[in-house]
Enzyme design. Structure first.
Site, PDB file in Angstrom:
ATOM      1  CG  ASP A 139      -1.867   1.203   1.246  1.00 53.69           C
ATOM      2  OD1 ASP A 139      -1.959   1.886   0.207  1.00 53.69           O
ATOM      3  OD2 ASP A 139      -2.505   1.440   2.295  1.00 53.69           O
ATOM      4  CE  LYS A 189      -0.328   3.696   3.434  1.00 58.41           C
ATOM      5  NZ  LYS A 189      -1.195   4.301   4.459  1.00 58.41           N
ATOM      6  CG  ASP A 245      -3.253   5.813   2.120  1.00 56.46           C
ATOM      7  OD1 ASP A 245      -3.068   4.595   1.895  1.00 56.46           O
ATOM      8  OD2 ASP A 245      -2.650   6.447   3.002  1.00 56.46           O
ATOM      9  NE  ARG A 270     -11.816   3.336   4.068  1.00 59.74           N
ATOM     10  CZ  ARG A 270     -11.797   4.300   4.989  1.00 59.74           C
ATOM     11  NH1 ARG A 270     -12.803   5.162   5.069  1.00 59.74           N
ATOM     12  NH2 ARG A 270     -10.775   4.417   5.808  1.00 59.74           N
TER      13      ARG A 270
HETATM   14  N1  BES Z   1      -3.252   0.227   5.261  1.00 60.47           N
HETATM   15  C1  BES Z   1      -3.646   1.489   5.771  1.00 60.47           C
HETATM   16  C2  BES Z   1      -3.939   1.479   7.271  1.00 60.47           C
HETATM   17  C3  BES Z   1      -2.775   1.206   8.192  1.00 60.47           C
HETATM   18  C4  BES Z   1      -2.084   2.240   8.768  1.00 60.47           C
HETATM   19  C5  BES Z   1      -2.416  -0.073   8.522  1.00 60.47           C
HETATM   20  C6  BES Z   1      -1.043   2.007   9.630  1.00 60.47           C
HETATM   21  C7  BES Z   1      -1.382  -0.334   9.397  1.00 60.47           C
HETATM   22  C8  BES Z   1      -0.689   0.705   9.961  1.00 60.47           C
HETATM   23  C9  BES Z   1      -4.910   1.951   5.061  1.00 60.47           C
HETATM   24  O1  BES Z   1      -5.040   1.559   3.752  1.00 60.47           O
HETATM   25  C10 BES Z   1      -4.871   3.448   5.063  1.00 60.47           C
HETATM   26  O2  BES Z   1      -4.002   3.983   4.451  1.00 60.47           O
HETATM   27  N2  BES Z   1      -5.813   4.060   5.762  1.00 60.47           N
HETATM   28  C11 BES Z   1      -5.867   5.477   5.844  1.00 60.47           C
HETATM   29  C12 BES Z   1      -7.310   5.893   5.733  1.00 60.47           C
HETATM   30  C13 BES Z   1      -7.493   7.371   5.562  1.00 60.47           C
HETATM   31  C14 BES Z   1      -6.962   7.798   4.219  1.00 60.47           C
HETATM   32  C15 BES Z   1      -8.946   7.689   5.697  1.00 60.47           C
HETATM   33  C16 BES Z   1      -5.290   5.897   7.186  1.00 60.47           C
HETATM   34  O3  BES Z   1      -5.477   5.183   8.177  1.00 60.47           O
HETATM   35  O4  BES Z   1      -4.609   6.915   7.229  1.00 60.47           O
HETATM   36 ZN    ZN Z   2      -4.077  -0.152   3.215  1.00 66.90          ZN
HETATM   37 MN    MN Z   3      -4.092   2.866   2.406  1.00 72.14          MN
END
Ligand code: BES
Ligand code: ZN
Ligand code: MN
Length: 492
Positions: A266, A273, A343, A347
């Site tokens: 990711d 990121k 990101d 979901r």
């Molecule tokens: N894979 C990440 C979530 C994650 C973060 C897992 C840290 C393990 C450690 C997910 O896809 C993500 O990036 N989520 C975002 C959502 C936001 C953009 C609403 C997040 O948590 O920042």
């Molecule tokens: Zn993710």
């Molecule tokens: Mn993500």
């Protein structure tokens, strides 16, 4: 690793190490007292001298123990007998196993602790599990290994060896399932991507007798899994969905759908990121790895449930052809989604996977996903979050986690959280505001499960850890495999 059960007195167990549990107060139990006799009272002297207290986490090495029995003994403190739990005992044994697996040993034995309040079968299973998991490390790519799996492990049970053989084997199988998940998580994204993950699943399905289907891109198009496909569009590693099937209760109409987020890397996509945020994102397939590990264990243990494991495998990358902010995607169930952040991809993957699993006939759902950083903010790095539309089903999962000794905490699902997902142009957006992000993600997923009882497990915290602890190696943890196997052991 070969797993045995031995019933001979501890002093007669010929092994490189004997792990010997000791509690903080009370006399030595009979089997330990007997061993101490063979040791000419060394344990009693250590206890009197205040070295062997039995405090939780204490370990003492006796390196010249017995020539014709255990060559070495590692005592492991369990703490106060009245406060013992399965989770605590697991941690203590893990710490002990991690202490001695820094060198190659052929045969390691462990004595089952004598704890009246906990079922002896569960204790023996827990010991076998720790022996499996604790001696396997994350140094997959080191030229000098730093951790050495034991060749043979024995659980020394006292006099009822035959009686606990089944549970010890069960502990070993669950341990192997946890280690499988850990290995897949720990391999880097150049090795584990949708196609190679799917190949591995296929091999394991053949080995253990699971049904297996792999959906490639044309089939995913046909199945209208457009949200998942959009996430994968920016990567040269093309998406796959793997469906594994276990029929352990042919007379039952219940089918559990276990859905896993399998984002093999990711990057965040165009909503890229930061370097720090991306470092561990090879682990963003931990949900799918847990589903795969669990399915192998259900097959090997012939667990009395019907289950399909559905893993949504994609890589999320920025590219000229990536999906974009403002794009509107139509998920499999017809719900339209305005993409406001690429990101928030997990979901989108799960939206299609959940809807597909319902259509495949699942009567109850559990999904596992490293879904939100917000869940880590809410619950910390060691606790998973549970979100549900059905309290009895959620209670069953929470209780299984309790029995398995994994920390899981239920979060609220008030409808007001879903307000944040309203869109001006489509049925919903894929992100809410800064606040309550783990819950808005869960409210998003809820739109794709219909009325099927469902529990969403956000494992973003405990799935992966940068650093090791005495009782746990860093890297992938294989979290929730134990809970799901435990849940299935009682039948549907
Ligand atoms: N894979 C990440 C979530 C994650 C973060 C897992 C840290 C393990 C450690 C997910 O896809 C993500 O990036 N989520 C975002 C959502 C936001 C953009 C609403 C997040 O948590 O920042
Ligand atoms: Zn993710
Ligand atoms: Mn993500």
């Amino acid at each position: 690793m070969q797993t045995n059960v031995v019933s001979s007195p501890l002093a007669d167990v010929a092994c490189d190490w004997l792990i010997l549990p000791v509690t903080q107060s009370g006399e030595f139990p009979a089997n330990v007292a007997e061993l101490d006799e063979a040791l000419d009272g060394r344990l009693a002297r250590l206890r009197e001298a205040g070295d062997l207290t039995g405090k939780a986490g204490e370990t003492i090495e006796i390196r010249d123990a017995l020539e014709s029995g255990p060559l070495r003994i590692l005592t492991v403190g369990l703490g106060e007998p009245a406060r013992l739990s399965r989770a605590g005992i697991y941690k203590s044994f893990m710490a002990a196993v991690r202490k001695i697996s820094t060198r190659a040993y052929d045969h390691v034995a462990a004595a089952v602790p004598a704890v009246d309040a906990i079922d002896r079968d569960r204790l023996a299973e827990t010991v076998a599990l720790a022996l499996q998991v604790g001696c396997v490390g994350q140094g997959l790519y080191r030229s000098e290994p730093e951790r050495f799996p034991f060749q043979r492990i024995s659980v020394a049970s006292g006099d009822d060896a035959a009686g606990i053989r089944t549970v010890v084997e069960r502990g070993a199988v669950v341990g192997e399932a946890v280690n499988l998940a850990r290995e897949l998580i720990n391999r880097h994204a150049g090795e584990i991507y949708p196609e190679t993950f799917a190949q591995r699943a296929q091999q394991l399905a053949t080995e253990y007798g699971l049904g297996c289907e792999i959906l490639d891109e044309p089939q995913l198009e046909q199945e209208k899994m457009r949200a998942l496909l959009a996430v994968g569009r920016g990567s040269v590693r093309r998406p796959r969905v793997v469906v594994l099937e276990h029929r352990g209760a042919p007379d039952s109409k219940e089918v559990w759908g276990l859905c896993g987020k399998g984002v093999t890397f990711d990057s965040g996509g165009l909503s890229l990121k930061t370097n720090d945020g991306m470092k561990s994102m090879k682990a963003d397939m931990s949900g799918a790895a847990a589903v795969l590990g669990t399915m192998t264990a259900l097959a090997r243990l012939k667990s009395p449930v019907n289950a399909i494991g559905v893993m949504g495998l994609v890589e999320n990358m920025p590219d000229a052809d990536s999906f974009k902010l403002g794009d509107v995607l139509t998920a499999r169930n017809g719900v339209t989604i305005e993409v406001m952040n690429t990101d928030a991809e997990g979901r989108l993957v799960l939206a299609d996977v959940l809807a597909y699993t319902v259509d495949r006939g699942a009567t109850k759902l559990i999904d596992l996903a490293t879904l939100t950083g917000a869940c880590v903010v809410a619950l910390g790095e060691e606790v998973a979050g549970a979100f549900s539309n059905d309290q009895p089903w959620c209670d069953a999962v929470l209780q299984a986690a309790g029995r398995a000794g994994e920390d899981l905490w239920q979060m609220p699902m008030f409808d007001s959280y879903a307000e944040q997902l309203k869109s001006e142009v489509a049925d919903c957006k894929n992100v809410g505001t800064r606040w309550g992000g783990a819950i808005t993600a869960a409210k998003f997923l809820q739109k794709f499960v219909g009325s099927t009882p469902w529990v969403h497990l956000d494992i973003a915290g405990p799935a992966f850890s940068d650093s090791s602890k005495p009782h746990q190696e860093g890297g992938g943890s294989g979290v929730m495999v134990r809970t799901l196997v435990e849940l299935a052991s009682n039948g549907a």
